[in-house]
Design an enzyme around this catalytic site. Structure first.
Site, mmCIF file in Angstrom:
data_model
loop_
_atom_site.group_PDB
_atom_site.id
_atom_site.type_symbol
_atom_site.label_atom_id
_atom_site.label_comp_id
_atom_site.label_asym_id
_atom_site.label_seq_id
_atom_site.Cartn_x
_atom_site.Cartn_y
_atom_site.Cartn_z
ATOM 1 N N GLN A 160 0.885 -1.166 0.000
ATOM 2 C CA GLN A 160 0.000 0.000 0.000
ATOM 3 C C GLN A 160 0.921 1.213 0.000
ATOM 4 O OE1 GLN A 160 -3.260 0.923 -0.242
ATOM 5 N NE2 GLN A 160 -2.515 3.019 0.009
ATOM 6 N N GLY A 287 -10.712 0.573 2.202
ATOM 7 C CA GLY A 287 -11.819 -0.005 1.453
ATOM 8 C C GLY A 287 -11.322 -0.400 0.078
ATOM 9 N N GLY A 288 -10.670 0.564 -0.564
ATOM 10 C CA GLY A 288 -10.137 0.301 -1.885
ATOM 11 C C GLY A 288 -8.953 1.189 -2.148
ATOM 12 N N MET A 289 -8.148 0.797 -3.125
ATOM 13 C CA MET A 289 -7.003 1.604 -3.536
ATOM 14 C C MET A 289 -6.896 1.511 -5.053
ATOM 15 S SD MET A 289 -4.533 3.604 -2.777
ATOM 16 C CE MET A 289 -3.622 4.332 -4.141
ATOM 17 N N GLU A 290 -6.838 2.703 -5.664
ATOM 18 C CA GLU A 290 -6.996 2.812 -7.116
ATOM 19 C C GLU A 290 -5.729 2.498 -7.904
ATOM 20 O OE1 GLU A 290 -7.001 5.215 -4.807
ATOM 21 O OE2 GLU A 290 -6.185 7.104 -5.547
ATOM 22 N N ASN A 291 -4.986 1.465 -7.547
ATOM 23 C CA ASN A 291 -3.770 1.152 -8.289
ATOM 24 C C ASN A 291 -4.118 0.962 -9.771
ATOM 25 O OD1 ASN A 291 -2.103 1.195 -5.934
ATOM 26 N ND2 ASN A 291 -3.053 -0.747 -5.358
ATOM 27 N N HIS A 314 -16.103 4.239 -7.214
ATOM 28 C CA HIS A 314 -15.129 5.190 -6.676
ATOM 29 C C HIS A 314 -13.720 4.908 -7.198
ATOM 30 C CE1 HIS A 314 -13.488 7.905 -3.510
ATOM 31 N NE2 HIS A 314 -12.443 7.103 -3.634
ATOM 32 N N GLU A 315 -13.255 3.689 -7.012
ATOM 33 C CA GLU A 315 -11.874 3.382 -7.418
ATOM 34 C C GLU A 315 -11.721 3.491 -8.937
ATOM 35 O OE1 GLU A 315 -10.052 3.634 -5.015
ATOM 36 O OE2 GLU A 315 -11.416 3.074 -3.399
ATOM 37 N N HIS A 318 -11.231 7.035 -10.094
ATOM 38 C CA HIS A 318 -9.849 7.505 -9.949
ATOM 39 C C HIS A 318 -9.035 7.302 -11.237
ATOM 40 C CE1 HIS A 318 -9.366 8.907 -5.866
ATOM 41 N NE2 HIS A 318 -9.787 7.781 -5.314
ATOM 42 N N GLU A 337 -9.608 13.090 -4.310
ATOM 43 C CA GLU A 337 -10.739 12.436 -3.651
ATOM 44 C C GLU A 337 -12.069 13.170 -3.834
ATOM 45 O OE1 GLU A 337 -10.521 9.457 -2.827
ATOM 46 O OE2 GLU A 337 -8.342 9.197 -2.699
ATOM 47 N N ASP A 392 -1.159 11.356 5.785
ATOM 48 C CA ASP A 392 -2.376 10.579 6.064
ATOM 49 C C ASP A 392 -3.350 11.350 6.956
ATOM 50 O OD1 ASP A 392 -1.431 8.587 4.497
ATOM 51 O OD2 ASP A 392 -1.045 7.144 6.100
ATOM 52 N N TYR A 400 -12.819 14.492 0.810
ATOM 53 C CA TYR A 400 -13.813 13.673 0.101
ATOM 54 C C TYR A 400 -15.137 14.428 -0.071
ATOM 55 C CZ TYR A 400 -10.884 9.498 0.677
ATOM 56 O OH TYR A 400 -9.863 8.589 0.603
ATOM 57 N N ARG A 574 -9.786 -3.357 8.334
ATOM 58 C CA ARG A 574 -10.070 -2.127 7.590
ATOM 59 C C ARG A 574 -10.148 -0.969 8.582
ATOM 60 N NH1 ARG A 574 -15.212 -1.137 3.510
ATOM 61 N NH2 ARG A 574 -14.746 1.050 3.067
ATOM 62 N N LYS A 576 -11.179 2.080 8.608
ATOM 63 C CA LYS A 576 -12.428 2.823 8.777
ATOM 64 C C LYS A 576 -13.386 2.137 9.760
ATOM 65 C CE LYS A 576 -16.605 3.256 6.184
ATOM 66 N NZ LYS A 576 -17.304 3.074 4.936
HETATM 67 N N1 BES Z 1 -7.027 6.505 -2.509
HETATM 68 C C1 BES Z 1 -7.941 6.170 -1.480
HETATM 69 C C2 BES Z 1 -7.309 5.443 -0.321
HETATM 70 C C3 BES Z 1 -6.168 6.167 0.360
HETATM 71 C C4 BES Z 1 -6.129 7.539 0.479
HETATM 72 C C5 BES Z 1 -5.140 5.439 0.912
HETATM 73 C C6 BES Z 1 -5.055 8.179 1.112
HETATM 74 C C7 BES Z 1 -4.078 6.055 1.540
HETATM 75 C C8 BES Z 1 -4.031 7.434 1.647
HETATM 76 C C9 BES Z 1 -9.118 5.346 -2.013
HETATM 77 O O1 BES Z 1 -9.528 5.717 -3.285
HETATM 78 C C10 BES Z 1 -10.304 5.585 -1.105
HETATM 79 O O2 BES Z 1 -10.745 6.704 -1.030
HETATM 80 N N2 BES Z 1 -10.795 4.541 -0.445
HETATM 81 C C11 BES Z 1 -11.931 4.603 0.452
HETATM 82 C C12 BES Z 1 -13.145 3.973 -0.146
HETATM 83 C C13 BES Z 1 -14.018 4.870 -0.930
HETATM 84 C C14 BES Z 1 -15.261 4.126 -1.410
HETATM 85 C C15 BES Z 1 -14.401 6.160 -0.238
HETATM 86 C C16 BES Z 1 -11.606 3.798 1.693
HETATM 87 O O3 BES Z 1 -10.629 3.063 1.673
HETATM 88 O O4 BES Z 1 -12.348 3.886 2.653
HETATM 89 ZN ZN ZN Z 2 -10.514 7.571 -3.298
#
Ligand code: BES
Ligand code: ZN
Length: 624
Positions: A160, A287-291, A314-315, A318, A337, A392, A400, A574, A576
């Site tokens: 990550q 939740g997700g990461m837009e690699n 969402h991803e 990106h 975001e 972070d 967002y 996770r 969150k």
């Molecule tokens: N790019 C982010 C995740 C991220 C941001 C990781 C900053 C590390 C530092 C990803 O696109 C994201 O926003 N994920 C959300 C889910 C989304 C549906 C809002 C998450 O992981 O909660």
């Molecule tokens: Zn995002």
């Protein structure tokens, strides 16, 4: 970077580049990197790494192509970011290894930024080869023993890199303002598959080769190694997951191709070739990461009913906002975001209808209001000042939801047709570039605001971008379905109806979530027992619902949920979900003991990013 260090570099810049260039560079300077791309810039990375599960180590070489920038001193060194890397050799690099040794020096450790790697660079050298290995503590890497995976037979590794963790596994200029192409050779144990955010062939004898031909920022470089299988979803999309999970994943994500097509219709072609998803083990911290080409996703979105797949919207979004047009510094994170949440909701509306989109927007707005109550004013600003802090910390509802709300305000003022045209042009104009908030602002003025003074007067752009709170006349997303749910919640709280009489028959997951959100903070154990008996909330498989319910249970000391709190916090990593639950636990002395005991058990399972967040929470709030 110390203040003195950055000041020194700025003075050099002013002297060399003249005030105009330097002025630009000052606005674009990334305070979260030690690198010097304004003098010597990395353009391509070639990785060759062996994955050693026994030592929990990546080792091998990184070959960097470098380009001295116009106006840079002929003896300017190459400065890279590293964190916890052991560097064994640096040579003027050719793949054949015929290079000559280059002098290198590691600088002082900054606890957030890591250690600068300063390499002397004779003017003729265009390629630098670094031999290195990672530390088992690298914050980008999670190494899972077979027992922590779904398949139980093979270990698993995933990276990550966002925001600034790439430097813990690759020596590079770890700034989103520096875009590079990359290729990689990854060597893994027999029977394991390596995947990266790049094009790849099938792999042979444990050797996998990758190629990313479109220039991307370092935070989008990603690697995963495990025992995974693949299912196609559409002509250019598919899903990878551990074998026991892959069928469920293919069902859950079946609408992916429809979302790609719809996003393209509004915002222009998908420019990355394939779009695949990889479902990670449950300790994945996000939740997700837009690699690029390969979104990483938490298995907690696999609810069985496709109710949480706006995460894919969402991803996927990106691929335009973030990967095609990227934030140049972490102060501009809202460009990634905020745009992405806005696009996500537009695509959800197109594919799943306006009621669902309205619910998601209303929920988002609710979270924004909560965030504004909690956050200090300096953190309520879209263009956030993160100097001296971990980037972070910018990961809040502001980037967002305030970001998305700002774009909704523009949409309302100018109308959808004009705003869609503007966004389409924005992606074309800035494609494959990293931009600052000021770049966006200038483009906005020129291509939207100046076209219609009357509409422009309705949106105070400077206030949205540079001031805390919300401007007056901000949009206020509402959902009629949520209003009905909130009324039902009030009726039950006031005792006008019993739990079984609440009209839940046609509720979607979103309505359940809103119901739980709409309940008052304090509820009696009897009331919660009544709700639980009627709707089996403690047993819910849907992680979003379970998480909110467990939060309510902890706050109100509803002990029948204790066992689920334990299993939830020791099997899901996770952040969150995990953070609010620990936060609620430590509100009472007995809860704190419980939290500490759970963390002691779960720590080895959590990703370093989650473990670090929980450790900070427990330490920060310790009673004297
Ligand atoms: N790019 C982010 C995740 C991220 C941001 C990781 C900053 C590390 C530092 C990803 O696109 C994201 O926003 N994920 C959300 C889910 C989304 C549906 C809002 C998450 O992981 O909660
Ligand atoms: Zn995002």
């Amino acid at each position: 970077m110390t203040d003195v260090g950055s000041l020194g570099r700025l003075i050099v810049l002013v002297a060399l580049g003249g005030p105009v260039v330097a002025g630009n560079e000052i606005a674009r300077r990334d305070v979260h990197s030690h690198a010097n791309p304004e003098q010597v810039r990395v353009t391509h990375l070639a990785l060759d790494l062996r994955v050693d599960f026994r030592l929990r180590q990546l080792r091998g070489t990184a070959i960097l192509d470098v380009a001295r920038q116009p106006g840079a001193a002929p003896d300017a060194p190459l400065v890279l970011d590293t964190k916890g890397l052991a560097i064994s050799a640096v040579t003027s690099g050719s793949e054949s290894g015929a290079g000559v040794p280059l002098e290198f020096r590691l600088g002082k450790l900054d606890p957030v930024l890591g250690v600068p790697l300063n390499i002397s660079l004779p003017a003729s050298v265009k390629r630098v080869k670094i031999e290195y290995q990672t530390s088992p503590e690298a914050s980008a890497l999670q190494w899972l023993d077979p027992g922590r995976t779904a398949g139980k037979r093979q270990p698993f590794l995933f990276t990550q890199s966002e925001a600034i963790h790439a430097r813990t596994w690759i020596p590079l200029q770890d700034s989103p303002g520096v875009r590079i192409t990359y290729d990689a050779t990854i060597r893994v144990p027999p029977d394991m598959t390596a995947l990266m955010s790049a094009e790849h062939g099938p792999g042979e004898n444990g050797v996998f080769r990758f190629r990313m031909t479109r220039a991307i920022p370092s935070y989008l470089i990603a690697l995963a190694v495990g025992d995974v299988a693949f299912r196609p979803l559409g002509p250019r999309s598919g899903v990878y997951a551990e074998r026991p999970v892959v069928e469920g994943a293919a069902y859950e994500f079946a609408e992916t191709e429809a979302m790609i097509t719809q996003t393209e219709k509004r915002y222009g072609p998908y420019r990355w070739g394939r779009y695949d998803l990889l479902v990670l083990p449950p300790s994945f911290p996000f939740g997700g990461m837009e690699n690029p080409m390969l979104t990483f996703a938490t298995p907690t979105v696999i609810a069985g009913d496709r109710s949480l797949i706006s995460l894919v919207a969402h991803e996927l979004a990106h691929s335009w906002s973030g990967n095609l047009v990227s934030n140049a510094t972490w102060s501009d994170f809202w460009l990634n975001e905020g745009f992405t949440v806005y696009i996500e909701r537009r695509v959800v509306e197109d594919v799943f209808g306006p009621e669902r989109a309205a619910m998601e927007a209303a929920e988002g707005f609710h979270h924004l209001v909560q965030g504004l109550k909690r956050l200090p004013t300096r953190d309520q600003i879209l263009h956030i000042d993160l100097s001296g802090r971990d980037p972070d910390e910018g990961l809040t509802e502001i980037a967002y939801e305030k970001g998305a709300l700002f774009l909704s305000a523009l949409e309302q003022a100018f109308g959808r047709i004009r705003f869609d045209r503007f966004l389409r042009g924005y992606f074309d104009h800035f494609a494959f570039r990293s931009i600052t908030t000021a770049d966006f602002e200038a483009y906005l003025k020129k291509h939207l605001l100046s076209e219609d003074a009357e509409a422009a007067a309705k949106v105070d752009v400077r206030q949205w971008l540079y001031e805390p709170g919300l401007p007056p006349h901000h949009p206020e997303p509402k959902s009629p379905r949520f209003e009905a749910v909130a009324q039902a919640a009030r009726d039950w709280v006031d005792g006008k109806v019993t739990a079984r009489e609440i009209p839940t028959a046609r509720w979607s997951t979103h309505e359940w979530l809103h119901f739980l959100t709409a309940l008052p903070e304090k509820l009696s154990v009897e009331k919660l027992g009544e709700l639980d008996a009627a709707f089996q909330l403690t047993e819910r498989k849907n992680c979003e619902i379970a998480d909110l319910w467990l939060l309510i249970a902890i706050r109100n000391r509803y002990h029948p949920a204790d066992a689920r709190v334990d299993s939830f916090l020791t099997t899901i990593g996770r952040r969150k979900y995990v953070m609010p639950l620990y936060g609620a636990l430590i509100e009472t002395p007995e809860g704190r003991r419980h939290a500490e005991e759970l963390f002691a058990r779960a720590r080895a399972f959590y990703h370093p990013i989650t473990a670090d967040s929980v450790a900070r929470l427990l330490a920060a709030d310790h009673p004297k």
